[in-house]
Scaffold this motif. Structure first.
Motif, PDB file in Angstrom:
ATOM      1  N   GLU A 152       0.801  -1.276  -0.169  1.00 12.36           N
ATOM      2  CA  GLU A 152      -0.012  -0.022  -0.023  1.00 12.36           C
ATOM      3  C   GLU A 152       0.836   1.359  -0.232  1.00 12.36           C
ATOM      4  OE1 GLU A 152      -3.082   2.375   3.035  1.00 12.36           O
ATOM      5  OE2 GLU A 152      -2.018   0.449   3.650  1.00 12.36           O
ATOM      6  N   THR A 153       0.673   2.282  -0.745  1.00  9.55           N
ATOM      7  CA  THR A 153       1.270   3.338  -0.908  1.00  9.55           C
ATOM      8  C   THR A 153       0.542   4.440  -0.292  1.00  9.55           C
ATOM      9  OG1 THR A 153       2.448   2.732  -2.720  1.00  9.55           O
ATOM     10  CG2 THR A 153       2.385   5.033  -2.271  1.00  9.55           C
ATOM     11  N   LEU A 154       1.205   5.133   0.979  1.00 12.10           N
ATOM     12  CA  LEU A 154       0.404   6.426   1.567  1.00 12.10           C
ATOM     13  C   LEU A 154       0.429   7.749   0.372  1.00 12.10           C
ATOM     14  CD1 LEU A 154       1.305   5.644   5.179  1.00 12.10           C
ATOM     15  CD2 LEU A 154      -0.646   4.774   3.885  1.00 12.10           C
ATOM     16  N   PRO A 155      -0.275   8.620   0.844  1.00 11.52           N
ATOM     17  CA  PRO A 155      -0.256  10.014   0.243  1.00 11.52           C
ATOM     18  C   PRO A 155       1.166  10.518   0.281  1.00 11.52           C
ATOM     19  CG  PRO A 155      -2.267  10.062   1.178  1.00 11.52           C
ATOM     20  CD  PRO A 155      -1.510   8.579   1.786  1.00 11.52           C
ATOM     21  N   GLY A 161       3.917   8.854  -0.050  1.00 10.69           N
ATOM     22  CA  GLY A 161       4.825   8.005  -0.925  1.00 10.69           C
ATOM     23  C   GLY A 161       5.258   6.836   0.089  1.00 10.69           C
ATOM     24  N   THR A 162       4.980   6.865   1.288  1.00 16.55           N
ATOM     25  CA  THR A 162       5.491   5.698   2.089  1.00 16.55           C
ATOM     26  C   THR A 162       4.745   4.461   1.792  1.00 16.55           C
ATOM     27  OG1 THR A 162       5.775   7.314   4.137  1.00 16.55           O
ATOM     28  CG2 THR A 162       5.534   4.954   4.872  1.00 16.55           C
ATOM     29  N   LYS A 163       5.571   3.271   1.612  1.00 14.07           N
ATOM     30  CA  LYS A 163       4.914   2.226   1.283  1.00 14.07           C
ATOM     31  C   LYS A 163       4.678   1.311   2.758  1.00 14.07           C
ATOM     32  CE  LYS A 163       6.429   1.835  -3.475  1.00 14.07           C
ATOM     33  NZ  LYS A 163       7.141   0.941  -4.485  1.00 14.07           N
ATOM     34  N   VAL A 164       3.684   0.608   2.746  1.00 15.02           N
ATOM     35  CA  VAL A 164       3.222  -0.138   4.050  1.00 15.02           C
ATOM     36  C   VAL A 164       2.860  -1.625   3.631  1.00 15.02           C
ATOM     37  CG1 VAL A 164       1.772  -0.232   5.879  1.00 15.02           C
ATOM     38  CG2 VAL A 164       2.472   1.926   5.079  1.00 15.02           C
ATOM     39  N   VAL A 165       3.637  -2.536   4.453  1.00 14.53           N
ATOM     40  CA  VAL A 165       3.066  -4.110   4.486  1.00 14.53           C
ATOM     41  C   VAL A 165       2.879  -4.532   5.828  1.00 14.53           C
ATOM     42  CG1 VAL A 165       4.083  -6.036   4.005  1.00 14.53           C
ATOM     43  CG2 VAL A 165       4.590  -4.315   2.252  1.00 14.53           C
ATOM     44  N   THR A 166       1.738  -5.057   5.960  1.00 14.79           N
ATOM     45  CA  THR A 166       1.521  -5.569   7.299  1.00 14.79           C
ATOM     46  C   THR A 166       1.334  -7.302   7.022  1.00 14.79           C
ATOM     47  OG1 THR A 166      -0.953  -5.156   7.087  1.00 14.79           O
ATOM     48  CG2 THR A 166       0.303  -3.615   8.084  1.00 14.79           C
ATOM     49  N   LYS A 167       1.425  -7.881   8.334  1.00 14.86           N
ATOM     50  CA  LYS A 167       1.533  -9.209   8.186  1.00 14.86           C
ATOM     51  C   LYS A 167       1.253  -9.929   9.624  1.00 14.86           C
ATOM     52  CE  LYS A 167       4.195 -13.577   6.794  1.00 14.86           C
ATOM     53  NZ  LYS A 167       5.266 -14.039   6.191  1.00 14.86           N
ATOM     54  N   LYS A 168       0.296 -10.936   9.532  1.00 14.68           N
ATOM     55  CA  LYS A 168       0.081 -11.658  10.582  1.00 14.68           C
ATOM     56  C   LYS A 168       0.772 -13.116  10.549  1.00 14.68           C
ATOM     57  CE  LYS A 168      -3.788  -9.208  12.429  1.00 14.68           C
ATOM     58  NZ  LYS A 168      -5.072  -9.129  12.943  1.00 14.68           N
ATOM     59  N   ALA A 169       1.592 -13.776  11.305  1.00 19.41           N
ATOM     60  CA  ALA A 169       2.208 -14.982  11.074  1.00 19.41           C
ATOM     61  C   ALA A 169       2.853 -15.781  12.403  1.00 19.41           C
ATOM     62  CB  ALA A 169       3.156 -14.799  10.249  1.00 19.41           C
ATOM     63  N   PRO A 170       2.767 -16.746  12.197  1.00 20.83           N
ATOM     64  CA  PRO A 170       3.366 -17.541  13.311  1.00 20.83           C
ATOM     65  C   PRO A 170       4.814 -17.112  13.565  1.00 20.83           C
ATOM     66  CG  PRO A 170       2.327 -19.294  11.903  1.00 20.83           C
ATOM     67  CD  PRO A 170       2.340 -17.915  11.174  1.00 20.83           C
ATOM     68  N   ALA A 171       5.422 -16.825  14.838  1.00 18.81           N
ATOM     69  CA  ALA A 171       6.574 -16.624  14.994  1.00 18.81           C
ATOM     70  C   ALA A 171       7.673 -17.861  14.615  1.00 18.81           C
ATOM     71  CB  ALA A 171       6.914 -16.303  16.475  1.00 18.81           C
ATOM     72  N   THR A 206       7.515  -0.625   6.937  1.00 24.68           N
ATOM     73  CA  THR A 206       7.256   0.672   5.982  1.00 24.68           C
ATOM     74  C   THR A 206       8.673   1.191   5.312  1.00 24.68           C
ATOM     75  OG1 THR A 206       7.595   2.386   7.770  1.00 24.68           O
ATOM     76  CG2 THR A 206       5.493   1.523   7.787  1.00 24.68           C
ATOM     77  N   ILE A 207       8.604   1.645   4.294  1.00 23.06           N
ATOM     78  CA  ILE A 207       9.742   2.520   3.523  1.00 23.06           C
ATOM     79  C   ILE A 207       9.445   3.819   3.074  1.00 23.06           C
ATOM     80  CG2 ILE A 207       9.361   1.193   1.430  1.00 23.06           C
ATOM     81  CD1 ILE A 207      12.845   1.240   1.633  1.00 23.06           C
ATOM     82  N   ARG A 208      10.011   4.960   3.462  1.00 19.02           N
ATOM     83  CA  ARG A 208       9.737   6.100   2.937  1.00 19.02           C
ATOM     84  C   ARG A 208      10.447   6.317   1.565  1.00 19.02           C
ATOM     85  NH1 ARG A 208       8.354   5.267   8.188  1.00 19.02           N
ATOM     86  NH2 ARG A 208       7.462   7.164   9.506  1.00 19.02           N
ATOM     87  N   PRO A 209      10.014   7.374   0.873  1.00 20.11           N
ATOM     88  CA  PRO A 209      10.570   7.473  -0.489  1.00 20.11           C
ATOM     89  C   PRO A 209      12.237   7.828  -0.537  1.00 20.11           C
ATOM     90  CG  PRO A 209       8.742   8.719  -0.350  1.00 20.11           C
ATOM     91  CD  PRO A 209       8.980   8.137   1.050  1.00 20.11           C
ATOM     92  N   ASP A 210      12.615   7.953   0.831  1.00 16.79           N
ATOM     93  CA  ASP A 210      14.083   8.525   0.611  1.00 16.79           C
ATOM     94  C   ASP A 210      14.842   7.442   1.442  1.00 16.79           C
ATOM     95  OD1 ASP A 210      13.323   8.581   3.586  1.00 16.79           O
ATOM     96  OD2 ASP A 210      13.946  10.249   4.124  1.00 16.79           O
ATOM     97  N   GLY A 211      14.162   6.060   1.289  1.00 25.87           N
ATOM     98  CA  GLY A 211      14.785   5.094   1.797  1.00 25.87           C
ATOM     99  C   GLY A 211      14.914   4.468   3.156  1.00 25.87           C
ATOM    100  N   LEU A 212      14.225   5.534   4.181  1.00 19.99           N
ATOM    101  CA  LEU A 212      13.985   5.085   5.537  1.00 19.99           C
ATOM    102  C   LEU A 212      12.895   4.162   5.807  1.00 19.99           C
ATOM    103  CD1 LEU A 212      14.909   5.964   8.534  1.00 19.99           C
ATOM    104  CD2 LEU A 212      12.841   7.465   8.485  1.00 19.99           C
ATOM    105  N   ARG A 213      13.552   2.949   6.172  1.00 15.96           N
ATOM    106  CA  ARG A 213      12.845   1.904   6.688  1.00 15.96           C
ATOM    107  C   ARG A 213      12.462   1.833   8.070  1.00 15.96           C
ATOM    108  NH1 ARG A 213      14.192  -4.530   5.995  1.00 15.96           N
ATOM    109  NH2 ARG A 213      12.228  -5.420   6.021  1.00 15.96           N
ATOM    110  N   VAL A 214      11.252   1.471   8.429  1.00 16.14           N
ATOM    111  CA  VAL A 214      10.952   1.484  10.093  1.00 16.14           C
ATOM    112  C   VAL A 214      10.092   0.198   9.890  1.00 16.14           C
ATOM    113  CG1 VAL A 214       9.564   2.290  11.935  1.00 16.14           C
ATOM    114  CG2 VAL A 214      10.981   3.932  10.378  1.00 16.14           C
TER     115      VAL A 214
END
Length: 415
Positions: A339-342, A344-354, A368-376
């Protein structure tokens, strides 16, 4: 002696992603596990690791505790060029050991006994020299392996590999560190193949880092294979003193001398990125937690990684976060279809077994990753530590709360 490179790969791509990866392996990693890219960085097990798409240390990622993606770096804090077009050159020096040399050297350093299942890699292999043998000293078969690497001894990644894990995040019996007369640092770890003790397979290893950056890992199990093989003896064959003796054998330092030595170029794709301060990451994470949870425990690495154990009145829950600058080069791998936010940040979410959790353990992640490459990337567990069985139905933080933390504008001030 049979030399099966593909078979050796099955063990070493995973084990070096779990043991040598503890030392950095020439990667800028955080060792505690987060799930990145929705699937996949980090450094592991003192427990800090980056989220990974694959379990291979050969290419782009390592799987850490909890399934996190570790992206290799050409230098600490420096994002790699594309693996197919990297302009980082290598310069070989010293004698390059063959796979047979590595196997023979390992067998000579071990106590008398019978050997089988020998596999190995030569010094010019992309993953570096390694050997695996099944050793039987008359008290049961045991897998024993060695891997050799060459790293920047001053890098935090290398130092973390010889630092014992935080017990709040990693289950083990004993871990000790020492400094040898020549200035080398040695860690000896005695734990388990599975943190939740689902089997009695023990995993012990020694990790050595010399002042010149030679890195040696010696691993052993009380079974003929690390996984999928019945326990054959109460403990692995090498005592802590034995692990030290094998890890400090002079032959491994000679093997490291034959490794390619990175030589940087002026490639503009390797722009220096200052890693986020770990304490600042922790303070920011705490400031973003929802008001209905209390922080029971907290901690951070020197760079990029932090964790908290929170309690919402229904039980404790581990939350951990990685903040990485300069990650634009892996955006295509990890954020396809995101998903791309207004902004430009891209977001992926996931629920999974540890991945290495116990019964019912799950991990929820917002990456998440910002257009400048910052990933959180932030993950929460329905247990208070990695490798433990579930203690509550779901993590204390909802997916929307994890997403709000990962997308907060506060992270921009740390990059």
């Amino acid at each position: 002696m049979p030399i099966d490179d593909s078979a050796a790969g099955d063990l070493f791509e995973e084990r070096l992603g779990d043991a040598l990866h503890r030392a950095g392996n020439g990667f800028d990693a955080d060792r505690r596990a987060l799930a990145a890219g929705g699937e996949a960085r980090g450094r592991r097990s003192r427990s800090r690791r980056r989220i990974a798409v694959t379990g291979s240390v050969a290419g782009l990622a390592l799987v850490g505790v909890g399934g996190a993606l570790l992206v290799p770096r050409t230098d600490l804090g420096r994002a790699p060029a594309d693996t197919g077009t990297s302009k980082v050159r290598t310069e070989k020096h010293g004698h390059v050991m063959s796979a047979a040399d590595m196997i023979e050297a390992l067998e000579k350093t071990l106590p008398a006994g019978r050997f089988s299942g020998e596999t190995g890699r030569p010094g010019d292999h992309p993953l570096g020299p390694s050997a695996l043998v099944v050793h039987d000293d008359g008290h049961g078969k045991a897998a024993v392996s060695v891997g050799v690497n060459l790293v920047d001894p001053a890098s935090p990644a290398a130092g973390e590999g010889v630092t014992c894990p935080d017990r709040s995040l990693t289950t083990y019996d004993t871990c000790g560190t020492s400094t040898l007369p020549d200035g080398s640092r040695l860690m000896i770890f005695q734990g388990y193949e599975y943190p939740d003790r689902r089997t009695d397979t023990k995993y012990w290893y020694a990790q050595l880092l010399t002042p010149t950056g030679r890195q040696v890992n010696v691993s052993e199990w009380n079974a003929a294979a690390e996984k999928g093989s019945p326990v054959t003896r109460p403990e692995p064959p090498l005592s802590p003193a034995g692990l030290k003796r094998v890890a400090t054998a002079a032959v491994w330092r000679r093997a490291a001398d034959g490794l390619p030595k990175p030589r940087e170029t002026s490639d503009p794709t390797t722009t220096w990125r200052t890693p986020a301060d770990g304490k600042a990451v922790l303070d920011t994470l705490v400031s973003l937690l929802p008001e209905d949870v209390t922080v029971a425990s907290r901690g951070a690495d020197d760079q990029e990684y932090a964790w908290v154990i929170v309690d919402d009145g229904e039980g404790r829950s581990l939350v951990q976060i990685n903040v990485q600058a300069g990650m634009g080069d892996v955006e295509g791998q990890l954020f396809g279809g995101a998903e791309t936010l207004p902004d430009g940040t891209k977001v992926v979410t996931k629920k999974a077994p540890a991945e290495k959790g116990g019964s019912g353990a799950s991990m929820w992640t917002a990456d998440t990753i910002r257009p400048d490459g910052l990933r959180v990337v932030v993950s929460a567990f329905n247990a208070d530590r990695q490798g433990a069985a579930a203690t509550r139905p779901a993590p204390a933080l909802t997916m929307s709360e994890l997403r709000a933390i990962a997308t907060s504008a506060k992270w921009r001030s740390l990059s």
